[in-house]
Design a protein around this motif. Structure first.
Motif, PDB file in Angstrom:
ATOM      1  N   ASP A 103      53.444  47.825  -6.536  1.00 42.17           N
ATOM      2  CA  ASP A 103      52.228  47.424  -5.820  1.00 42.17           C
ATOM      3  C   ASP A 103      51.376  48.637  -5.437  1.00 42.17           C
ATOM      4  O   ASP A 103      50.163  48.551  -5.373  1.00 42.17           O
ATOM      5  CB  ASP A 103      52.540  46.554  -4.586  1.00 42.17           C
TER       6      ASP A 103
ATOM      7  N   PHE B 270      48.540  49.203  -7.736  1.00 42.56           N
ATOM      8  CA  PHE B 270      47.398  48.289  -7.657  1.00 42.56           C
ATOM      9  C   PHE B 270      46.664  48.409  -6.333  1.00 42.56           C
ATOM     10  O   PHE B 270      45.604  47.844  -6.136  1.00 42.56           O
ATOM     11  CB  PHE B 270      47.867  46.866  -7.957  1.00 42.56           C
ATOM     12  N   ASP B 271      47.267  49.188  -5.425  1.00 45.58           N
ATOM     13  CA  ASP B 271      46.657  49.472  -4.128  1.00 45.58           C
ATOM     14  C   ASP B 271      45.729  50.671  -4.229  1.00 45.58           C
ATOM     15  O   ASP B 271      44.915  50.913  -3.354  1.00 45.58           O
ATOM     16  CB  ASP B 271      47.773  49.846  -3.133  1.00 45.58           C
TER      17      ASP B 271
ATOM     18  N   PRO C 153      42.770  52.894  -5.588  1.00 46.74           N
ATOM     19  CA  PRO C 153      41.517  52.764  -6.337  1.00 46.74           C
ATOM     20  C   PRO C 153      41.604  53.558  -7.642  1.00 46.74           C
ATOM     21  O   PRO C 153      42.350  54.540  -7.720  1.00 46.74           O
ATOM     22  CB  PRO C 153      40.468  53.373  -5.404  1.00 46.74           C
ATOM     23  N   ILE C 154      40.855  53.201  -8.623  1.00 43.50           N
ATOM     24  CA  ILE C 154      40.792  53.807  -9.952  1.00 43.50           C
ATOM     25  C   ILE C 154      42.103  53.587 -10.720  1.00 43.50           C
ATOM     26  O   ILE C 154      42.085  52.959 -11.768  1.00 43.50           O
ATOM     27  CB  ILE C 154      40.433  55.319  -9.914  1.00 43.50           C
TER      28      ILE C 154
ATOM     29  N   GLU D 174      42.655  49.952 -11.163  1.00 48.64           N
ATOM     30  CA  GLU D 174      41.653  49.414 -12.084  1.00 48.64           C
ATOM     31  C   GLU D 174      42.057  49.693 -13.531  1.00 48.64           C
ATOM     32  O   GLU D 174      42.059  48.800 -14.381  1.00 48.64           O
ATOM     33  CB  GLU D 174      40.312  50.084 -11.748  1.00 48.64           C
TER      34      GLU D 174
ATOM     35  N   ARG E   5      45.282  47.817 -14.804  1.00 48.80           N
ATOM     36  CA  ARG E   5      45.017  46.448 -15.255  1.00 48.80           C
ATOM     37  C   ARG E   5      44.340  46.434 -16.618  1.00 48.80           C
ATOM     38  O   ARG E   5      44.691  45.642 -17.486  1.00 48.80           O
ATOM     39  CB  ARG E   5      44.133  45.699 -14.250  1.00 48.80           C
ATOM     40  N   LYS E   6      43.356  47.327 -16.807  1.00 47.81           N
ATOM     41  CA  LYS E   6      42.649  47.348 -18.094  1.00 47.81           C
ATOM     42  C   LYS E   6      43.611  47.674 -19.235  1.00 47.81           C
ATOM     43  O   LYS E   6      43.430  47.227 -20.356  1.00 47.81           O
ATOM     44  CB  LYS E   6      41.522  48.387 -18.057  1.00 47.81           C
TER      45      LYS E   6
ATOM     46  N   THR F  42      50.455  44.783 -14.982  1.00 53.86           N
ATOM     47  CA  THR F  42      50.269  43.914 -13.826  1.00 53.86           C
ATOM     48  C   THR F  42      51.412  44.189 -12.853  1.00 53.86           C
ATOM     49  O   THR F  42      52.296  44.998 -13.133  1.00 53.86           O
ATOM     50  CB  THR F  42      50.164  42.432 -14.229  1.00 53.86           C
ATOM     51  N   LEU F  43      51.343  43.513 -11.704  1.00 56.28           N
ATOM     52  CA  LEU F  43      52.321  43.760 -10.641  1.00 56.28           C
ATOM     53  C   LEU F  43      53.720  43.314 -11.077  1.00 56.28           C
ATOM     54  O   LEU F  43      53.883  42.252 -11.655  1.00 56.28           O
ATOM     55  CB  LEU F  43      51.892  42.993  -9.387  1.00 56.28           C
TER      56      LEU F  43
END
Lengths: 277, 314
Positions: free
Chosen positions: A102, A105-106, A108-109, A112, A115-116, A120-121
């Protein structure tokens, strides 16, 4: 041909400017991954780490499978190298959908771009949804215990958590493919952890390596270790399908996967006596 | 069969009332009278409108009795603080209004169904959330925004209503943000700017539901029985940067700390909506599609229709 390259890149830029590309519900952007992320990582895999992958034929040409690997190297370079290796070496150029902490995903950048790139988590709903959609999913059950372990513990597999990855495989009937990665342990040998700084920056640990933070940004250059990646034989899970909630079955299978990886790591290390050969 | 539609002074409520009036007698209420434009929509559909005080449970009860209301469609839920009265008035309408309305429905001898407009905000926003929310996904982080808290209260009241009136049908619709060629929503204003500010370092996955599809789901919830909670969203996703490019706009990433300075440029979005622009939200609509037998148009399609209506900015 340079002009063909330019045209291809021009087409890519045009798609980006028009927003004319597809993103799946997890945020995976294959256009960006294939045209930017993977080309950026390729020299690192081929030239810097001279990575060699064996057993890639153990990954099915299509359909679900759960790739489980050992985790090391202070930052998760091994995860992206594994994804690139599978994409480049597998005849079907499969994308490995990584499961991340996590914390990723917490941030920034980082979150992002994770995910791209298709990550995923690491949670059961996401893992099962991806597997049910027939994706190839990659997980590192050691988590931070693996990447953040001191250099003296290299190639000693850490605990495999609660075995959530096994129940995900059992519930979806996906085979588990054990993968052993040798080489990532030496890229940033972790000799210390500045805990107060880690707390301040809200990161799991603040790494101290022979070059970081002493050399500043230069310390972020990974050491050019030699990498060997072995993809093991799939472990079928269909016969245990009813055991997804049974801790005994889950721990048993998790142990089997762990033993397989640990044993293969030992064999690979014998093949590579000098980490920087 | 008479249907009472609350929140009919606003865009979605008024259009819901007008849509339902095609097959039922509809009585519409709100705390404020509709704009002339929406009043015309209601009048054309033959909908009678009256203003009510949402905190006056007795008046609401009397209204239900007077019209022998069988179905209540509760659309009077505000996602943003009001221009007059601010957050306090918004909370009054959302929380007290729903509490009083459901209390009146519970006591009523005629009401057999309530359909409540909820929101995807019900799932909160946390980095520990799964990528896609099903109706059973639990909230993982204590919400910051006022709207999320209101939504949780509202859904809690509906659960209470269900326990006390097991004979009645209660449908909760968790909508993703609305977008339509004609709807003037905060998000529509946001995407209509030439330079669209975004939160630097975040490129959220977005989903929209077409206003016409939202109305169709509401219509089916009234004419058929679908007890329970349903996600309502356009399948598929767009990431924010991609949506901005498809609209022919230019994204201007703003560091998180500087956002208050740019509040105006962010089209005065609320904390909830700002959080949405950081974390996004993707709903699983499998339950809606199988139970309602209806598939909303996809998020990319919905956005395309919106863009061709507002005109891309070149």
């Amino acid at each position: 041909m340079p002009s063909a390259h330019m045209n291809k890149f021009g087409d890519f830029l045009r798609r980006r400017l028009d927003g004319d590309y597809e993103v799946d519900e997890f945020g995976f952007d294959p256009d960006m991954t294939d045209n930017v992320f993977l080309p950026m990582l390729r020299p690192l895999y081929r030239k810097w780490f001279r990575a060699e992958m064996t057993g890639v034929e153990n990954i099915p040409a299509d359909g679900k499978a759960l790739v489980v690997a050992n985790h090391s190297g202070t930052i998760a370079v091994d995860a992206v190298m594994l994804a690139l290796g599978i994409h480049d070496e597998h005849p079907a150029s499969r994308h490995l959908r990584l499961l991340g902490a996590d914390f990723v995903f917490d941030t920034p950048i980082l979150g992002e771009y994770a995910r791209k790139s298709g990550a995923t988590l690491a949670c059961n709903p996401d893992a099962e949804r991806l597997l049910n959609a027939g994706e190839l999913v990659g997980v590192f059950p050691e988590g931070f215990k693996g990447v953040g372990k001191p250099f003296r513990d290299r190639y000693k597999l850490q605990r495999f958590g609660r075995g959530g990855f096994v129940s995900a495989a059992l519930r979806t009937g996906a085979p588990i493919i054990p993968v052993s990665i040798v080489g990532a342990e030496e890229i940033y040998p972790l000799i210390g952890d500045i805990k107060p700084l880690a707390r301040l920056l809200k990161i799991p640990y603040f790494p101290v390596t022979p070059t970081f933070p002493w050399l500043g940004p230069l310390g972020a250059v990974p050491l050019p270790s030699k990498w060997l990646i072995e993809v093991g034989k799939p472990i079928e899970t269909a016969e245990y399908a009813d055991g997804a909630d049974d801790p005994a079955v889950v721990f048993n299978l998790a142990d089997q996967v762990r033993e397989t990886i640990q044993q293969t790591l030992g064999e690979l290390l014998l093949k590579r006596p000098d980490p920087f050969a | 069969m008479t249907v009472l539609v609350t929140g009919a002074g606003r865009y979605l409520g008024a259009h819901t009332a007008a849509t339902l009036a095609a097959s039922d007698t509809v009585h519409a209420v709100d705390v404020v009278p509709p704009t002339p434009e929406l009043a015309a929509v209601l009048a054309a559909a033959g909908v009678e409108f009256s203003t009510v005080d949402p905190s006056d449970g007795h008046a609401l009860g009397a209204l239900l009795d007077e019209h022998s209301v069988r179905t209540v469609v509760h659309m009077a839920i505000a996602a943003m603080p009001f221009r007059e009265g601010g957050r306090a008035a918004m909370k009054e309408l959302n929380v007290i209004g729903t509490l009083q309305l459901l209390g009146a429905c519970q006591r009523s001898g005629t009401v057999r169904k309530v359909v409540v407009r909820s929101s995807s905000a019900a799932y909160g926003a946390s980095s520990r959330d799964p990528a896609i929310f099903t109706e059973d996904t639990e909230l993982r982080a204590v919400p910051r925004g006022g709207f999320v808290k209101d939504i949780l209260d509202i859904e809690g009241y509906v659960r209470g209503f269900r326990r006390r009136r097991p004979d009645a049908v209660a449908t909760v619709l968790r909508f993703s943000p609305f977008l339509g060629p004609a709807a003037d929503t905060a998000l529509a204003r946001y995407f209509s700017q030439a330079l669209v500010p975004t939160v630097a370092g975040f490129d959220p996955r977005l989903q929209f539901v077409h206003v016409d599809d939202a109305l169709e789901v509401l219509r089916r919830a009234v004419s058929e029985d679908h007890p329970g909670v349903y996600n309502v969203a356009g399948p598929g996703v767009l990431v924010l940067s991609q949506a901005i490019r498809r609209a022919g706009r230019t994204a201007v990433p703003v560091p998180g700390l500087a956002i208050p300075v740019f509040a105006k440029a962010f089209a005065n979005l609320s904390i909830d909506q700002l959080e949405y622009l950081m974390h996004g939200k993707v709903l699983d609509v499998a339950r809606l599609i199988s139970e309602f037998g209806f598939r909303p148009r996809s998020t990319p399609e919905t956005f395309k229709e919106f863009v061709s209506a507002v005109g891309s900015h070149e």
